[in-house]
Design an enzyme around this catalytic site. Structure first.
Site, PDB file in Angstrom:
ATOM      1  N   LYS A 111      -6.423  16.968 -51.694  1.00  0.00           N
ATOM      2  CA  LYS A 111      -6.521  17.342 -50.286  1.00  0.00           C
ATOM      3  C   LYS A 111      -5.203  17.342 -49.513  1.00  0.00           C
ATOM      4  O   LYS A 111      -4.325  16.535 -49.742  1.00  0.00           O
ATOM      5  CB  LYS A 111      -7.472  16.376 -49.559  1.00  0.00           C
ATOM      6  CG  LYS A 111      -8.897  16.479 -50.055  1.00  0.00           C
ATOM      7  CD  LYS A 111      -9.707  17.450 -49.248  1.00  0.00           C
ATOM      8  CE  LYS A 111     -10.183  16.781 -47.994  1.00  0.00           C
ATOM      9  NZ  LYS A 111     -10.884  17.698 -47.144  1.00  0.00           N
ATOM     10  N   SER A 128      -5.721  12.648 -48.777  1.00  0.00           N
ATOM     11  CA  SER A 128      -6.945  11.857 -48.773  1.00  0.00           C
ATOM     12  C   SER A 128      -6.776  10.728 -49.773  1.00  0.00           C
ATOM     13  O   SER A 128      -6.208  10.918 -50.845  1.00  0.00           O
ATOM     14  CB  SER A 128      -8.124  12.745 -49.168  1.00  0.00           C
ATOM     15  OG  SER A 128      -9.165  11.963 -49.708  1.00  0.00           O
ATOM     16  N   TYR A 168      -6.413   2.177   2.316  1.00  0.00           N
ATOM     17  CA  TYR A 168      -6.251   1.536   1.009  1.00  0.00           C
ATOM     18  C   TYR A 168      -7.470   0.713   0.633  1.00  0.00           C
ATOM     19  O   TYR A 168      -8.041  -0.015   1.456  1.00  0.00           O
ATOM     20  CB  TYR A 168      -5.005   0.632   0.979  1.00  0.00           C
ATOM     21  CG  TYR A 168      -4.863  -0.055  -0.370  1.00  0.00           C
ATOM     22  CD1 TYR A 168      -4.253   0.604  -1.424  1.00  0.00           C
ATOM     23  CD2 TYR A 168      -5.413  -1.318  -0.591  1.00  0.00           C
ATOM     24  CE1 TYR A 168      -4.174   0.018  -2.682  1.00  0.00           C
ATOM     25  CE2 TYR A 168      -5.333  -1.912  -1.846  1.00  0.00           C
ATOM     26  CZ  TYR A 168      -4.719  -1.235  -2.884  1.00  0.00           C
ATOM     27  OH  TYR A 168      -4.647  -1.812  -4.139  1.00  0.00           O
ATOM     28  N   GLN A 189      -6.151   0.874  -7.412  1.00  0.00           N
ATOM     29  CA  GLN A 189      -5.387   0.352  -8.550  1.00  0.00           C
ATOM     30  C   GLN A 189      -5.892   0.980  -9.863  1.00  0.00           C
ATOM     31  O   GLN A 189      -5.139   1.114 -10.817  1.00  0.00           O
ATOM     32  CB  GLN A 189      -5.517  -1.172  -8.594  1.00  0.00           C
ATOM     33  CG  GLN A 189      -4.609  -1.842  -9.600  1.00  0.00           C
ATOM     34  CD  GLN A 189      -4.534  -3.336  -9.387  1.00  0.00           C
ATOM     35  OE1 GLN A 189      -3.896  -3.827  -8.466  1.00  0.00           O
ATOM     36  NE2 GLN A 189      -5.210  -4.081 -10.234  1.00  0.00           N
ATOM     37  N   THR A 201     -14.167  38.414 -32.265  1.00  0.00           N
ATOM     38  CA  THR A 201     -15.023  38.061 -31.135  1.00  0.00           C
ATOM     39  C   THR A 201     -16.281  37.496 -31.775  1.00  0.00           C
ATOM     40  O   THR A 201     -16.688  37.966 -32.850  1.00  0.00           O
ATOM     41  CB  THR A 201     -15.376  39.285 -30.262  1.00  0.00           C
ATOM     42  OG1 THR A 201     -16.086  40.220 -31.061  1.00  0.00           O
ATOM     43  CG2 THR A 201     -14.130  39.943 -29.672  1.00  0.00           C
ATOM     44  N   HIS A 202     -16.866  36.503 -31.177  1.00  0.00           N
ATOM     45  CA  HIS A 202     -18.020  35.809 -31.778  1.00  0.00           C
ATOM     46  C   HIS A 202     -17.667  35.236 -33.151  1.00  0.00           C
ATOM     47  O   HIS A 202     -18.541  35.052 -33.989  1.00  0.00           O
ATOM     48  CB  HIS A 202     -19.227  36.738 -31.919  1.00  0.00           C
ATOM     49  CG  HIS A 202     -19.557  37.503 -30.675  1.00  0.00           C
ATOM     50  ND1 HIS A 202     -20.451  37.050 -29.728  1.00  0.00           N
ATOM     51  CD2 HIS A 202     -19.083  38.686 -30.221  1.00  0.00           C
ATOM     52  CE1 HIS A 202     -20.521  37.940 -28.744  1.00  0.00           C
ATOM     53  NE2 HIS A 202     -19.705  38.934 -29.009  1.00  0.00           N
ATOM     54  N   GLU A 216      -5.965  17.986 -35.761  1.00  0.00           N
ATOM     55  CA  GLU A 216      -7.218  17.316 -35.410  1.00  0.00           C
ATOM     56  C   GLU A 216      -7.008  16.277 -34.317  1.00  0.00           C
ATOM     57  O   GLU A 216      -7.837  16.107 -33.421  1.00  0.00           O
ATOM     58  CB  GLU A 216      -7.829  16.668 -36.655  1.00  0.00           C
ATOM     59  CG  GLU A 216      -8.361  17.699 -37.629  1.00  0.00           C
ATOM     60  CD  GLU A 216      -8.718  17.103 -38.981  1.00  0.00           C
ATOM     61  OE1 GLU A 216      -9.774  17.443 -39.503  1.00  0.00           O
ATOM     62  OE2 GLU A 216      -7.937  16.285 -39.508  1.00  0.00           O
ATOM     63  N   ASN A 234       0.819  -1.216   0.000  1.00  0.00           N
ATOM     64  CA  ASN A 234       0.000   0.000   0.000  1.00  0.00           C
ATOM     65  C   ASN A 234       0.852   1.265   0.000  1.00  0.00           C
ATOM     66  O   ASN A 234       0.550   2.228  -0.687  1.00  0.00           O
ATOM     67  CB  ASN A 234      -0.943   0.013   1.214  1.00  0.00           C
ATOM     68  CG  ASN A 234      -1.874  -1.180   1.206  1.00  0.00           C
ATOM     69  OD1 ASN A 234      -1.934  -1.908   0.205  1.00  0.00           O
ATOM     70  ND2 ASN A 234      -2.597  -1.398   2.300  1.00  0.00           N
ATOM     71  N   ASN A 270      -4.800  17.551 -45.408  1.00  0.00           N
ATOM     72  CA  ASN A 270      -5.623  17.652 -44.193  1.00  0.00           C
ATOM     73  C   ASN A 270      -4.790  17.913 -42.941  1.00  0.00           C
ATOM     74  O   ASN A 270      -3.676  17.420 -42.822  1.00  0.00           O
ATOM     75  CB  ASN A 270      -6.426  16.356 -44.017  1.00  0.00           C
ATOM     76  CG  ASN A 270      -7.421  16.148 -45.135  1.00  0.00           C
ATOM     77  OD1 ASN A 270      -7.984  17.109 -45.658  1.00  0.00           O
ATOM     78  ND2 ASN A 270      -7.624  14.898 -45.527  1.00  0.00           N
TER      79      ASN A 270
HETATM   80  N1  ARG Z   1      -1.352  -3.455  -7.288  1.00  0.00           N
HETATM   81  C1  ARG Z   1      -1.862  -2.814  -6.111  1.00  0.00           C
HETATM   82  C2  ARG Z   1      -2.349  -1.390  -6.488  1.00  0.00           C
HETATM   83  O1  ARG Z   1      -1.932  -0.922  -7.486  1.00  0.00           O
HETATM   84  C3  ARG Z   1      -0.799  -2.714  -5.082  1.00  0.00           C
HETATM   85  C4  ARG Z   1      -1.305  -2.560  -3.696  1.00  0.00           C
HETATM   86  C5  ARG Z   1      -1.952  -3.812  -3.273  1.00  0.00           C
HETATM   87  N2  ARG Z   1      -2.348  -3.771  -1.914  1.00  0.00           N
HETATM   88  C6  ARG Z   1      -3.263  -4.594  -1.372  1.00  0.00           C
HETATM   89  N3  ARG Z   1      -3.559  -4.435  -0.141  1.00  0.00           N
HETATM   90  N4  ARG Z   1      -3.853  -5.497  -2.095  1.00  0.00           N
HETATM   91  O2  ARG Z   1      -3.127  -0.805  -5.811  1.00  0.00           O
END
Ligand code: ARG
Length: 460
Positions: A280, A274, A314, A319, A152-153, A287, A107, A282
């Site tokens: 063309k 194109s 956590y 993730q 403007t506009h 874009e 964590n 482009n």
């Molecule tokens: N792969 C996990 C993440 O990105 C790492 C942390 C995992 N921790 C846990 N308590 N399962 O969050």
């Protein structure tokens, strides 16, 4: 073998197992993981968990992993980048490798790795933006006294210097630089030593780990440290504002490259043809820049929604905050690089711009200002000039081509000096308050913008 399988009697559902893995994307954090792990190894040594020899073995092992692998890495077993590194380390140095996880949690690791990644992404993105701003400044300088209409506009408003128009974009992009730097300042605290949630159980020197990774300080609260992703949200949001600026810039160049405007000629190196219409050319680069802005804004939205409602600390939802960060870091950087390359090569058709700047009564406001200088209240001056515009439209000419006698019929204050006052040069130069398009203001603005660019580069 899972890092946590001891508690379980049944294997994971295979489909779920594959689905929950983050290694296919979090391998981008390999270098950060190695760096953070090295800092942890040194802290373990100081805390007496690793001997000096064990610490060295771990450090050498980690460095070797960094040298061996280039992305993408295929490893069907690795659950995430943390698991991958641990497996690799144990494969290299044996049981000592298993000691590295003492007193830490994934964590805090992921929180640290991601901060390191975003910090680096901020620096890289800002370097690209600054390069782009320098190109804009070069082009502004080269444009010299060339004029163009401003809108403007999307209706012709007043003539401005081409340089003034380009400087408007410098302002936007320099704000982006400052926003991204702000994000970097706030993120620069180190989660290492926060444990899984409640703090490390070993006497780890958190300050030393933070310093080693060039963080300003350790994060102050372990629960916050392991669950905070504000830095990632801020980065993605700052990048999405940058995306909006790039998209507006691209849109203007797309418009200006049309035959209807004809202000710029697209560089062939940033256009495509194109397959159907042989004539063309482009503006694909522009874009795509405009289009990819959607990804950045989408990522910002995605991050907020992922985070909303997460109880401390956590949760595996976190993730899901990684991929938008990677996507944004990679996409935004390329958008800016392509924009800078385009900007370097695009041709301005100054003659067409100048002609457009001289027509369409864009000197009407300057004409009214002329009358106010003769003592006419602005409201009346506005009306008198509107009358003059009407007459000129009937005659099919510009204000400056109306005979003095005709002008005097609607406003006795008109005199010979009117014609000078409504010439393109004076119309531009009469906007002389700070921040305006007058020639001397723009000259100063170019110099002071360059100075600001130099200053941010030096502060880095
Ligand atoms: N792969 C996990 C993440 O990105 C790492 C942390 C995992 N921790 C846990 N308590 N399962 O969050």
């Amino acid at each position: 073998m899972k890092m946590w399988s001891g508690r379980f009697r049944e294997p994971l559902n295979q489909e779920f197992e594959r689905w929950q893995r983050s290694f296919p994307f979090d391998q981008r954090l390999l270098l950060q993981e190695l760096e953070a792990s090295s800092a942890h190894a040194r802290a373990l040594r100081k805390a007496g968990v690793l001997t000096a020899e064990e610490q060295d073995a771990v450090l050498v092992g980690l460095a070797a992993i960094g040298k061996e692998f280039t992305l993408p890495i295929v490893d069907e077993e690795a659950e995430d980048v943390h698991h991958f590194v641990e497996k690799q380390l144990v494969a290299r140095i044996g049981d000592t490798g298993k000691k590295l996880h003492t007193g830490r949690s994934r964590n805090e690791q992921i929180a640290t790795d991601l901060r390191l990644y975003v910090r680096d992404a901020c620096d890289q993105l800002n370097a690209c933006i600054i390069e782009f701003v320098s190109v804009l400044l070069d082009r502004a300088e080269k444009a010299g006294g060339a004029a163009m209409p401003s809108y403007t506009h999307l209706q012709r408003a007043e003539p401005v210097l081409v340089a003034h128009w380009l400087l408007a974009y410098c302002e936007m992009f320099l704000r982006d630089v400052s926003r991204i730097r702000d994000c970097r300042v706030r993120l620069n605290q180190c989660p290492l030593g926060s444990g899984a949630i409640a703090g490390a159980t070993l006497a780890l020197d958190r300050h030393a780990m933070a310093a080693e990774l060039s963080f300003d300080a350790p994060c102050a609260n372990s629960m916050d440290a392991t669950s905070d992703r504000d830095f990632a949200i801020e980065f993605v949001q700052a990048a999405s504002i940058l995306g909006v600026h790039l998209s507006r810039w691209a849109e203007e160049f797309i418009l200006f490259s049309t035959q209807e405007y004809g202000f710029v000629r697209l560089p062939e190196s940033y256009s495509t043809g194109s397959s159907a219409m042989p004539q063309k050319q482009n503006p694909d680069a522009l874009e795509l820049i405009r289009g990819k802005c959607g990804r950045l804004a989408g990522a910002a939205q995605q991050m907020l929604i992922t985070m909303k409602g997460l109880p401390l600390a956590y949760n595996k939802d976190l993730q899901e905050t990684q991929e938008p960060v990677f996507e944004v870091a990679e996409t935004a950087k390329m958008m800016v690089k392509v924009a800078a390359g385009f900007m370097r090569e695009v041709d301005f058709k100054y003659d067409t711009m100048q002609r457009a700047a001289e027509t369409g009564f864009m000197n009407a406001m300057a004409a009214a200002t002329y009358l106010t200088r003769k003592g006419v209240p602005f409201r009346n001056a506005h009306e008198i000039v509107a009358g003059a515009v009407r007459i000129a439209m009937q005659l099919g000419c510009e204000l400056g081509a109306l005979p003095l006698a005709t002008l005097r019929e609607i406003g006795p204050e008109f005199a010979d000096d009117f014609y000078g006052a409504v010439s393109l040069q004076s119309v531009i130069d009469c906007h002389a308050a700070f921040g305006g398009t007058a020639t001397h203001c723009v000259k100063q603005a170019i110099a002071s913008t360059r100075q600001r660019v130099r200053a941010v580069t030096e502060e880095w």
